[in-house]
Write a protein that holds these residues in place. Structure first.
Motif, PDB file in Angstrom:
ATOM      1  N   TYR A  60      -3.271   4.464  -0.777  1.00 54.92           N
ATOM      2  CA  TYR A  60      -3.714   5.442  -1.768  1.00 54.92           C
ATOM      3  C   TYR A  60      -5.243   5.553  -1.756  1.00 54.92           C
ATOM      4  O   TYR A  60      -5.806   6.653  -1.734  1.00 54.92           O
ATOM      5  CB  TYR A  60      -3.209   5.040  -3.163  1.00 54.92           C
ATOM      6  CG  TYR A  60      -3.620   6.004  -4.232  1.00 54.92           C
ATOM      7  CD1 TYR A  60      -2.966   7.226  -4.389  1.00 54.92           C
ATOM      8  CD2 TYR A  60      -4.701   5.725  -5.068  1.00 54.92           C
ATOM      9  CE1 TYR A  60      -3.368   8.138  -5.351  1.00 54.92           C
ATOM     10  CE2 TYR A  60      -5.106   6.627  -6.035  1.00 54.92           C
ATOM     11  CZ  TYR A  60      -4.433   7.827  -6.169  1.00 54.92           C
ATOM     12  OH  TYR A  60      -4.843   8.734  -7.123  1.00 54.92           O
ATOM     13  N   LYS A  61      -5.893   4.397  -1.717  1.00 59.83           N
ATOM     14  CA  LYS A  61      -7.372   4.404  -1.701  1.00 59.83           C
ATOM     15  C   LYS A  61      -7.899   5.086  -0.438  1.00 59.83           C
ATOM     16  O   LYS A  61      -8.943   5.730  -0.451  1.00 59.83           O
ATOM     17  CB  LYS A  61      -7.904   2.962  -1.754  1.00 59.83           C
ATOM     18  CG  LYS A  61      -7.884   2.385  -3.152  1.00 59.83           C
ATOM     19  CD  LYS A  61      -8.886   1.273  -3.374  1.00 59.83           C
ATOM     20  CE  LYS A  61      -8.847   0.218  -2.316  1.00 59.83           C
ATOM     21  NZ  LYS A  61      -9.702  -0.907  -2.543  1.00 59.83           N
ATOM     22  N   ASP A  62      -7.168   4.931   0.675  1.00 60.21           N
ATOM     23  CA  ASP A  62      -7.597   5.531   1.946  1.00 60.21           C
ATOM     24  C   ASP A  62      -7.144   6.980   2.103  1.00 60.21           C
ATOM     25  O   ASP A  62      -7.325   7.574   3.177  1.00 60.21           O
ATOM     26  CB  ASP A  62      -7.013   4.718   3.131  1.00 60.21           C
ATOM     27  CG  ASP A  62      -7.589   3.318   3.190  1.00 60.21           C
ATOM     28  OD1 ASP A  62      -8.643   3.074   2.565  1.00 60.21           O
ATOM     29  OD2 ASP A  62      -6.981   2.452   3.853  1.00 60.21           O
ATOM     30  N   GLY A  63      -6.485   7.531   1.108  1.00 59.99           N
ATOM     31  CA  GLY A  63      -5.998   8.914   1.191  1.00 59.99           C
ATOM     32  C   GLY A  63      -4.814   9.077   2.136  1.00 59.99           C
ATOM     33  O   GLY A  63      -4.554  10.171   2.639  1.00 59.99           O
ATOM     34  N   GLN A  64      -4.092   7.986   2.386  1.00 65.25           N
ATOM     35  CA  GLN A  64      -2.982   8.025   3.345  1.00 65.25           C
ATOM     36  C   GLN A  64      -1.609   7.921   2.672  1.00 65.25           C
ATOM     37  O   GLN A  64      -0.584   8.030   3.351  1.00 65.25           O
ATOM     38  CB  GLN A  64      -3.104   6.832   4.316  1.00 65.25           C
ATOM     39  CG  GLN A  64      -4.316   6.877   5.215  1.00 65.25           C
ATOM     40  CD  GLN A  64      -4.180   7.965   6.261  1.00 65.25           C
ATOM     41  OE1 GLN A  64      -3.152   8.102   6.894  1.00 65.25           O
ATOM     42  NE2 GLN A  64      -5.213   8.781   6.413  1.00 65.25           N
ATOM     43  N   ALA A  65      -1.612   7.691   1.380  1.00 61.99           N
ATOM     44  CA  ALA A  65      -0.347   7.363   0.709  1.00 61.99           C
ATOM     45  C   ALA A  65       0.659   8.519   0.797  1.00 61.99           C
ATOM     46  O   ALA A  65       1.836   8.299   1.123  1.00 61.99           O
ATOM     47  CB  ALA A  65      -0.603   6.990  -0.749  1.00 61.99           C
ATOM     48  N   TYR A  66       0.201   9.722   0.524  1.00 61.60           N
ATOM     49  CA  TYR A  66       1.143  10.850   0.509  1.00 61.60           C
ATOM     50  C   TYR A  66       1.721  11.087   1.898  1.00 61.60           C
ATOM     51  O   TYR A  66       2.923  11.334   2.055  1.00 61.60           O
ATOM     52  CB  TYR A  66       0.450  12.099  -0.040  1.00 61.60           C
ATOM     53  CG  TYR A  66       1.449  13.154  -0.409  1.00 61.60           C
ATOM     54  CD1 TYR A  66       2.283  12.996  -1.520  1.00 61.60           C
ATOM     55  CD2 TYR A  66       1.597  14.296   0.367  1.00 61.60           C
ATOM     56  CE1 TYR A  66       3.244  13.946  -1.833  1.00 61.60           C
ATOM     57  CE2 TYR A  66       2.557  15.249   0.049  1.00 61.60           C
ATOM     58  CZ  TYR A  66       3.374  15.059  -1.044  1.00 61.60           C
ATOM     59  OH  TYR A  66       4.329  16.000  -1.354  1.00 61.60           O
ATOM     60  N   LYS A  67       0.861  10.980   2.928  1.00 59.09           N
ATOM     61  CA  LYS A  67       1.302  11.173   4.312  1.00 59.09           C
ATOM     62  C   LYS A  67       2.386  10.128   4.670  1.00 59.09           C
ATOM     63  O   LYS A  67       3.441  10.472   5.197  1.00 59.09           O
ATOM     64  CB  LYS A  67       0.091  11.042   5.235  1.00 59.09           C
ATOM     65  CG  LYS A  67       0.361  11.213   6.708  1.00 59.09           C
ATOM     66  CD  LYS A  67      -0.973  11.230   7.473  1.00 59.09           C
ATOM     67  CE  LYS A  67      -0.787  11.239   8.964  1.00 59.09           C
ATOM     68  NZ  LYS A  67      -0.377   9.967   9.527  1.00 59.09           N
ATOM     69  N   TRP A  68       2.111   8.893   4.373  1.00 58.63           N
ATOM     70  CA  TRP A  68       3.092   7.832   4.661  1.00 58.63           C
ATOM     71  C   TRP A  68       4.394   8.098   3.911  1.00 58.63           C
ATOM     72  O   TRP A  68       5.478   7.952   4.451  1.00 58.63           O
ATOM     73  CB  TRP A  68       2.539   6.463   4.243  1.00 58.63           C
ATOM     74  CG  TRP A  68       1.757   5.752   5.302  1.00 58.63           C
ATOM     75  CD1 TRP A  68       0.649   6.210   5.944  1.00 58.63           C
ATOM     76  CD2 TRP A  68       2.026   4.450   5.846  1.00 58.63           C
ATOM     77  NE1 TRP A  68       0.210   5.276   6.842  1.00 58.63           N
ATOM     78  CE2 TRP A  68       1.024   4.188   6.805  1.00 58.63           C
ATOM     79  CE3 TRP A  68       2.984   3.477   5.606  1.00 58.63           C
ATOM     80  CZ2 TRP A  68       0.969   2.995   7.526  1.00 58.63           C
ATOM     81  CZ3 TRP A  68       2.938   2.284   6.320  1.00 58.63           C
ATOM     82  CH2 TRP A  68       1.936   2.061   7.266  1.00 58.63           C
ATOM     83  N   PHE A  69       4.244   8.490   2.645  1.00 64.51           N
ATOM     84  CA  PHE A  69       5.426   8.714   1.815  1.00 64.51           C
ATOM     85  C   PHE A  69       6.300   9.816   2.422  1.00 64.51           C
ATOM     86  O   PHE A  69       7.518   9.661   2.560  1.00 64.51           O
ATOM     87  CB  PHE A  69       4.983   9.089   0.397  1.00 64.51           C
ATOM     88  CG  PHE A  69       6.123   9.308  -0.548  1.00 64.51           C
ATOM     89  CD1 PHE A  69       6.938   8.246  -0.918  1.00 64.51           C
ATOM     90  CD2 PHE A  69       6.389  10.563  -1.061  1.00 64.51           C
ATOM     91  CE1 PHE A  69       8.006   8.448  -1.796  1.00 64.51           C
ATOM     92  CE2 PHE A  69       7.449  10.773  -1.926  1.00 64.51           C
ATOM     93  CZ  PHE A  69       8.249   9.710  -2.299  1.00 64.51           C
ATOM     94  N   GLU A  70       5.664  10.918   2.811  1.00 63.53           N
ATOM     95  CA  GLU A  70       6.413  12.039   3.399  1.00 63.53           C
ATOM     96  C   GLU A  70       7.061  11.611   4.705  1.00 63.53           C
ATOM     97  O   GLU A  70       8.210  11.967   4.979  1.00 63.53           O
ATOM     98  CB  GLU A  70       5.475  13.226   3.634  1.00 63.53           C
ATOM     99  CG  GLU A  70       5.131  13.979   2.358  1.00 63.53           C
ATOM    100  CD  GLU A  70       6.374  14.518   1.665  1.00 63.53           C
ATOM    101  OE1 GLU A  70       7.229  15.096   2.340  1.00 63.53           O
ATOM    102  OE2 GLU A  70       6.510  14.302   0.438  1.00 63.53           O
ATOM    103  N   GLU A  71       6.322  10.882   5.524  1.00 61.59           N
ATOM    104  CA  GLU A  71       6.879  10.452   6.823  1.00 61.59           C
ATOM    105  C   GLU A  71       8.072   9.508   6.621  1.00 61.59           C
ATOM    106  O   GLU A  71       9.095   9.639   7.291  1.00 61.59           O
ATOM    107  CB  GLU A  71       5.792   9.763   7.666  1.00 61.59           C
ATOM    108  CG  GLU A  71       4.786  10.763   8.216  1.00 61.59           C
ATOM    109  CD  GLU A  71       3.567  10.124   8.872  1.00 61.59           C
ATOM    110  OE1 GLU A  71       2.684  10.877   9.303  1.00 61.59           O
ATOM    111  OE2 GLU A  71       3.494   8.875   8.927  1.00 61.59           O
ATOM    112  N   LEU A  72       7.917   8.587   5.693  1.00 68.25           N
ATOM    113  CA  LEU A  72       9.018   7.647   5.451  1.00 68.25           C
ATOM    114  C   LEU A  72      10.239   8.377   4.892  1.00 68.25           C
ATOM    115  O   LEU A  72      11.369   8.095   5.263  1.00 68.25           O
ATOM    116  CB  LEU A  72       8.566   6.563   4.462  1.00 68.25           C
ATOM    117  CG  LEU A  72       7.644   5.495   5.061  1.00 68.25           C
ATOM    118  CD1 LEU A  72       6.903   4.737   3.971  1.00 68.25           C
ATOM    119  CD2 LEU A  72       8.449   4.515   5.908  1.00 68.25           C
TER     120      LEU A  72
END
Ligand code: SF4
Length: 197
Positions: A60-72
């Protein structure tokens, strides 16, 4: 407890586990083989969302949380851990791309004990260590039989569950656990943003 405080509390449990693992390794000679990563390739690793809350927070801090969430979410059939990076160089088997924020099971596996039905601790380790480091393995089995210190899995799961009973309760496939951890973080911050906090 705020989500940040939960992440800090989990990290304290991890730090205490690291110390116990180091003591056990020093006493027995047990260690991972360089460049191995074979255990991360297992398709049936089970974990709780709570143990991946620090990873989710970092994403989340790195701005990657949403991308990971969608991919998973879009690849529920993928069973090998999303954090695993298979290719490094010729001969390597891969490595953890999120080592600092890996889960509890990743830290315990290989260097801990599980209580059997009689409550007697039994070493939990992998076939590779057993085959490649037979002396260390024998020392570790004897060490545990003599009631010398070893991290006990159950104790660490209890410690995490005390931080958040809901997120620490259910074991599920590792990628689902990571997805649920990210969902918890995204929901927390989206609620706070809606409230203007
Ligand atoms: S989080 Fe890292 S150490 Fe744990 S299973 Fe995934 S790749 Fe392996």
């Amino acid at each position: 407890m705020s989500i940040y405080r939960k992440v800090q509390a989990i990290e304290r449990v991890f730090a205490s586990l690291e110390r116990e693992v180091a003591t056990f390794q020093d006493a027995t000679g047990m260690k991972c083989l360089s460049g191995c990563g074979l255990c991360c390739k297992k398709p049936d690793i089970a974990a709780t969302p709570l143990e991946f809350l620090p990873l989710a927070y970092q994403l989340y801090k790195d701005g990657q949380a949403y991308k990971w969430f969608e991919e998973l979410r879009s690849e529920p059939e993928v069973s090998i851990c999303k954090a695993f990076r298979p290719f490094v160089s010729e001969g390597d088997r891969g490595f953890c791309g999120q080592y600092k924020d890996r889960g509890l099971i990743c830290r315990l596996f290989g260097f801990s004990a599980m209580l059997d039905k009689q409550g007697i601790p039994q070493l939990v380790t992998c076939k590779t260590i057993k085959t490649e480091l037979p002396e260390a393995h024998s020392v570790a089995v004897k060490h545990i039989a003599e009631k010398q210190p070893v991290p006990v899995m159950r104790n660490f799961y209890f410690q995490l569950r005390a931080i958040d009973a809901e997120l620490g309760q259910t074991l599920m496939p590792i990628n689902k656990a990571i997805e649920e951890a990210i969902k918890a973080i995204l929901s927390y911050y989206s609620y706070r943003q809606r409230r203007g906090a």
